[in-house]
Design a protein around this motif. Structure first.
Motif, PDB file in Angstrom:
ATOM      1  N   ILE A  66       0.360   6.138   5.699  1.00  0.00           N
ATOM      2  CA  ILE A  66       1.555   5.318   5.554  1.00  0.00           C
ATOM      3  C   ILE A  66       2.481   5.855   4.472  1.00  0.00           C
ATOM      4  O   ILE A  66       3.658   5.527   4.433  1.00  0.00           O
ATOM      5  CB  ILE A  66       1.153   3.852   5.259  1.00  0.00           C
ATOM      6  N   SER A  67       1.941   6.713   3.608  1.00  0.00           N
ATOM      7  CA  SER A  67       2.706   7.235   2.479  1.00  0.00           C
ATOM      8  C   SER A  67       3.358   8.578   2.798  1.00  0.00           C
ATOM      9  O   SER A  67       2.659   9.574   3.020  1.00  0.00           O
ATOM     10  CB  SER A  67       1.786   7.397   1.260  1.00  0.00           C
ATOM     11  N   TRP A  85       1.795   7.194  -6.682  1.00  0.00           N
ATOM     12  CA  TRP A  85       0.701   7.873  -7.372  1.00  0.00           C
ATOM     13  C   TRP A  85       0.066   8.984  -6.548  1.00  0.00           C
ATOM     14  O   TRP A  85      -1.052   9.414  -6.829  1.00  0.00           O
ATOM     15  CB  TRP A  85      -0.382   6.853  -7.752  1.00  0.00           C
ATOM     16  N   ALA A  86       0.745   9.471  -5.530  1.00  0.00           N
ATOM     17  CA  ALA A  86       0.149  10.435  -4.595  1.00  0.00           C
ATOM     18  C   ALA A  86      -0.391  11.687  -5.293  1.00  0.00           C
ATOM     19  O   ALA A  86      -1.513  12.126  -5.036  1.00  0.00           O
ATOM     20  CB  ALA A  86       1.157  10.826  -3.520  1.00  0.00           C
ATOM     21  N   SER A  87       0.391  12.286  -6.179  1.00  0.00           N
ATOM     22  CA  SER A  87      -0.044  13.533  -6.818  1.00  0.00           C
ATOM     23  C   SER A  87      -1.239  13.304  -7.725  1.00  0.00           C
ATOM     24  O   SER A  87      -2.182  14.108  -7.759  1.00  0.00           O
ATOM     25  CB  SER A  87       1.110  14.171  -7.601  1.00  0.00           C
ATOM     26  N   ASP A  88      -1.239  12.198  -8.471  1.00  0.00           N
ATOM     27  CA  ASP A  88      -2.374  11.893  -9.340  1.00  0.00           C
ATOM     28  C   ASP A  88      -3.615  11.533  -8.534  1.00  0.00           C
ATOM     29  O   ASP A  88      -4.743  11.800  -8.952  1.00  0.00           O
ATOM     30  CB  ASP A  88      -2.025  10.752 -10.296  1.00  0.00           C
ATOM     31  N   TYR A  89      -3.414  10.910  -7.364  1.00  0.00           N
ATOM     32  CA  TYR A  89      -4.526  10.612  -6.458  1.00  0.00           C
ATOM     33  C   TYR A  89      -5.200  11.909  -6.018  1.00  0.00           C
ATOM     34  O   TYR A  89      -6.422  12.035  -6.046  1.00  0.00           O
ATOM     35  CB  TYR A  89      -3.984   9.841  -5.255  1.00  0.00           C
ATOM     36  N   ASP A  90      -4.415  12.889  -5.635  1.00  0.00           N
ATOM     37  CA  ASP A  90      -4.967  14.163  -5.164  1.00  0.00           C
ATOM     38  C   ASP A  90      -5.728  14.880  -6.275  1.00  0.00           C
ATOM     39  O   ASP A  90      -6.767  15.504  -6.028  1.00  0.00           O
ATOM     40  CB  ASP A  90      -3.840  15.049  -4.635  1.00  0.00           C
ATOM     41  N   ILE A  91      -5.245  14.772  -7.490  1.00  0.00           N
ATOM     42  CA  ILE A  91      -5.897  15.422  -8.625  1.00  0.00           C
ATOM     43  C   ILE A  91      -7.300  14.874  -8.846  1.00  0.00           C
ATOM     44  O   ILE A  91      -8.192  15.591  -9.328  1.00  0.00           O
ATOM     45  CB  ILE A  91      -5.026  15.251  -9.895  1.00  0.00           C
ATOM     46  N   ALA A  92      -7.543  13.614  -8.477  1.00  0.00           N
ATOM     47  CA  ALA A  92      -8.853  12.994  -8.693  1.00  0.00           C
ATOM     48  C   ALA A  92      -9.975  13.734  -7.983  1.00  0.00           C
ATOM     49  O   ALA A  92     -11.137  13.664  -8.390  1.00  0.00           O
ATOM     50  CB  ALA A  92      -8.827  11.534  -8.233  1.00  0.00           C
ATOM     51  N   PHE A  93      -9.658  14.469  -6.908  1.00  0.00           N
ATOM     52  CA  PHE A  93     -10.674  15.208  -6.172  1.00  0.00           C
ATOM     53  C   PHE A  93     -11.106  16.481  -6.892  1.00  0.00           C
ATOM     54  O   PHE A  93     -12.200  16.984  -6.665  1.00  0.00           O
ATOM     55  CB  PHE A  93     -10.161  15.591  -4.780  1.00  0.00           C
ATOM     56  N   LYS A  94     -10.247  17.003  -7.736  1.00  0.00           N
ATOM     57  CA  LYS A  94     -10.502  18.334  -8.269  1.00  0.00           C
ATOM     58  C   LYS A  94     -10.377  18.425  -9.778  1.00  0.00           C
ATOM     59  O   LYS A  94     -10.730  19.456 -10.374  1.00  0.00           O
ATOM     60  CB  LYS A  94      -9.537  19.341  -7.622  1.00  0.00           C
ATOM     61  N   VAL A 141       0.834  -1.204   0.000  1.00  0.00           N
ATOM     62  CA  VAL A 141       0.000   0.000   0.000  1.00  0.00           C
ATOM     63  C   VAL A 141       0.869   1.254   0.000  1.00  0.00           C
ATOM     64  O   VAL A 141       0.606   2.209  -0.745  1.00  0.00           O
ATOM     65  CB  VAL A 141      -0.957  -0.013   1.217  1.00  0.00           C
ATOM     66  N   LYS A 142       1.911   1.254   0.836  1.00  0.00           N
ATOM     67  CA  LYS A 142       2.825   2.407   0.896  1.00  0.00           C
ATOM     68  C   LYS A 142       3.449   2.666  -0.469  1.00  0.00           C
ATOM     69  O   LYS A 142       3.470   3.814  -0.955  1.00  0.00           O
ATOM     70  CB  LYS A 142       3.918   2.158   1.932  1.00  0.00           C
ATOM     71  N   ASN A 143       3.957   1.608  -1.094  1.00  0.00           N
ATOM     72  CA  ASN A 143       4.612   1.770  -2.386  1.00  0.00           C
ATOM     73  C   ASN A 143       3.645   2.304  -3.438  1.00  0.00           C
ATOM     74  O   ASN A 143       4.000   3.172  -4.248  1.00  0.00           O
ATOM     75  CB  ASN A 143       5.204   0.438  -2.844  1.00  0.00           C
ATOM     76  N   TYR A 144       2.439   1.780  -3.434  1.00  0.00           N
ATOM     77  CA  TYR A 144       1.449   2.211  -4.428  1.00  0.00           C
ATOM     78  C   TYR A 144       1.103   3.690  -4.262  1.00  0.00           C
ATOM     79  O   TYR A 144       1.158   4.471  -5.216  1.00  0.00           O
ATOM     80  CB  TYR A 144       0.184   1.361  -4.313  1.00  0.00           C
ATOM     81  N   PHE A 145       0.762   4.088  -3.041  1.00  0.00           N
ATOM     82  CA  PHE A 145       0.318   5.463  -2.834  1.00  0.00           C
ATOM     83  C   PHE A 145       1.468   6.464  -2.896  1.00  0.00           C
ATOM     84  O   PHE A 145       1.257   7.618  -3.253  1.00  0.00           O
ATOM     85  CB  PHE A 145      -0.464   5.581  -1.528  1.00  0.00           C
ATOM     86  N   ASP A 146       2.676   6.046  -2.560  1.00  0.00           N
ATOM     87  CA  ASP A 146       3.823   6.927  -2.759  1.00  0.00           C
ATOM     88  C   ASP A 146       4.024   7.228  -4.239  1.00  0.00           C
ATOM     89  O   ASP A 146       4.341   8.359  -4.627  1.00  0.00           O
ATOM     90  CB  ASP A 146       5.096   6.270  -2.208  1.00  0.00           C
TER      91      ASP A 146
END
Length: 211
Positions: A89-90, A12-21, A5-10
């Protein structure tokens, strides 16, 4: 599972945040995931949690957001007057949270924590949004949260919708992260066995919220 989970979210963190906006994702795969799979869920869930939060007087309350992601919920709680700590965790997610808190002028503490290993401090309210779905053996995590919650635990978990489950499993295999779908009756039973009462359950879009 925590390491995956840590590796995945580390990554893609910036693209994850973009999904909200909405915005310009860095990676084509994540742009497709956000456009067709993630953004709608995030926006519906974010609006739902914002509405739910208005049912609680958060001013002066100690709130822990476990698995805070890029900080949307934690910062909203801080804006409503809560004393907020966000765990994730990220490290990349935590950096985004700290940047957003500084930019907005909101006071919240963000820390890199693995909820499987960490001792949870006693707080009034715990938010646990879309976290237990990454852990097959989620019962010990849930019991730790219940033992540390003074008033209310708000937890969301994914609903099993066959076509979404297939897509998530395929993405999980491709990007090397786990996905599990838990029996809601088991979640409720664990809470009741730990002296909690289910106040409300919401089934919306692709997720459930337990209060």
């Amino acid at each position: 599972e925590s390491k995956l989970v840590k590796n995945y979210f580390d990554q893609w963190a910036s693209d994850y945040d973009i999904a909200f906006k909405g915005g310009a994702e860095e990676h084509l795969l994540q742009k497709l995931v956000n456009s067709f799979f993630r953004s709608k869920t995030f926006k519906i869930r974010d609006a739902h949690l914002a509405k739910l939060m208005r049912n609680f007087n958060l001013k002066g309350k100690n709130v822990l957001d476990m698995g805070c992601g890029s900080g949307q919920l934690a910062l909203r709680a801080a804006k409503n007057g809560a004393h907020v700590t966000g765990w994730d965790i990220s490290p990349q997610m935590i950096e985004i949270c700290k940047y957003k808190a500084k930019k907005s002028g909101l006071k919240a503490k963000f820390e890199i924590k693995d909820i499987v290993k960490e001792k949870i401090p006693r707080v009034d309210i715990i938010f646990n949004i879309a976290v237990v779905e990454y852990y097959k053996d989620f019962e010990p995590i849930l019991e730790k949260m219940l033992a540390s919650t003074g008033e209310t635990l708000i937890l969301t978990d994914s609903r099993y919708i066959w076509w979404r489950a297939i897509l998530r499993k395929v993405l999980g295999k491709f990007k090397n992260f786990p996905v599990y779908y838990h029996d809601p009756c088991k979640i409720i039973k664990i809470a009741e066995n730990n002296s909690f009462r289910l106040k409300k359950i919401y089934s919306l879009h692709s997720f459930r919220t337990f209060v």
